[in-house]
Motif scaffolding. Structure first.
Motif, PDB file in Angstrom:
ATOM      1  N   LEU A  30     -37.767  35.521  32.488  1.00 55.95           N
ATOM      2  CA  LEU A  30     -37.059  36.345  31.504  1.00 55.95           C
ATOM      3  C   LEU A  30     -36.069  37.314  32.155  1.00 55.95           C
ATOM      4  CD1 LEU A  30     -40.007  37.159  29.069  1.00 55.95           C
ATOM      5  CD2 LEU A  30     -38.227  35.418  28.820  1.00 55.95           C
ATOM      6  N   THR A  52     -36.396  40.334  33.012  1.00 56.69           N
ATOM      7  CA  THR A  52     -36.411  41.686  32.471  1.00 56.69           C
ATOM      8  C   THR A  52     -36.641  42.713  33.576  1.00 56.69           C
ATOM      9  OG1 THR A  52     -38.741  41.353  31.910  1.00 56.69           O
ATOM     10  CG2 THR A  52     -37.137  41.049  30.145  1.00 56.69           C
ATOM     11  N   ALA A  92     -36.828  41.013  26.295  1.00 51.32           N
ATOM     12  CA  ALA A  92     -35.984  39.815  26.261  1.00 51.32           C
ATOM     13  C   ALA A  92     -35.515  39.504  24.852  1.00 51.32           C
ATOM     14  CB  ALA A  92     -36.734  38.612  26.855  1.00 51.32           C
TER      15      ALA A  92
END
Length: 110
Positions: free
Chosen positions: A22, A24, A101
């Motif tokens: 992701l 992040t 996300a």
């Protein structure tokens, strides 16, 4: 698979998801660690109460330490097995990574 092995796998999957899938990168932020510290405090209160009173029990062979329920030591922190801390960490990290996300995608319009 033991509870210990599953907990370690969950932590690895959560960290890789945050950092590589992701992207992040919450693990690299002070804000996330501060928030996790707050969550951990309440997790320890809850887990400690449930395991310390014998409401939740674990198979001796599945966890670190023995089945002896103590506040600290023998693979336990505030009565709960250390594996519970690892699972809680993975759960919080996966949830917050997915949240960030999804928010990023929503801001981009899809």
């Amino acid at each position: 698979m033991t509870y210990t092995a599953a907990a370690l796998l969950a932590v690895a999957v959560a960290a890789l998801t945050d950092l590589l899938v992701l992207r992040t990168r919450l693990l690299r932020t002070r804000t996330w660690w501060t928030a996790y510290g707050i969550v951990l405090f309440f997790q320890l209160l809850t887990n400690g109460w449930l395991t310390g009173r014998g409401i939740v029990r674990y198979a001796d062979a599945a966890i670190l330490g023995s089945g002896r329920v103590v506040a600290f030591g023998d693979g336990r922190v505030v009565f709960a097995p250390v594996e519970d801390i690892a699972f809680g960490f993975a759960l919080v990290l996966m949830t917050t990574s997915a949240w960030v996300a999804a928010g990023r995608r929503a801001r981009r319009g899809g």
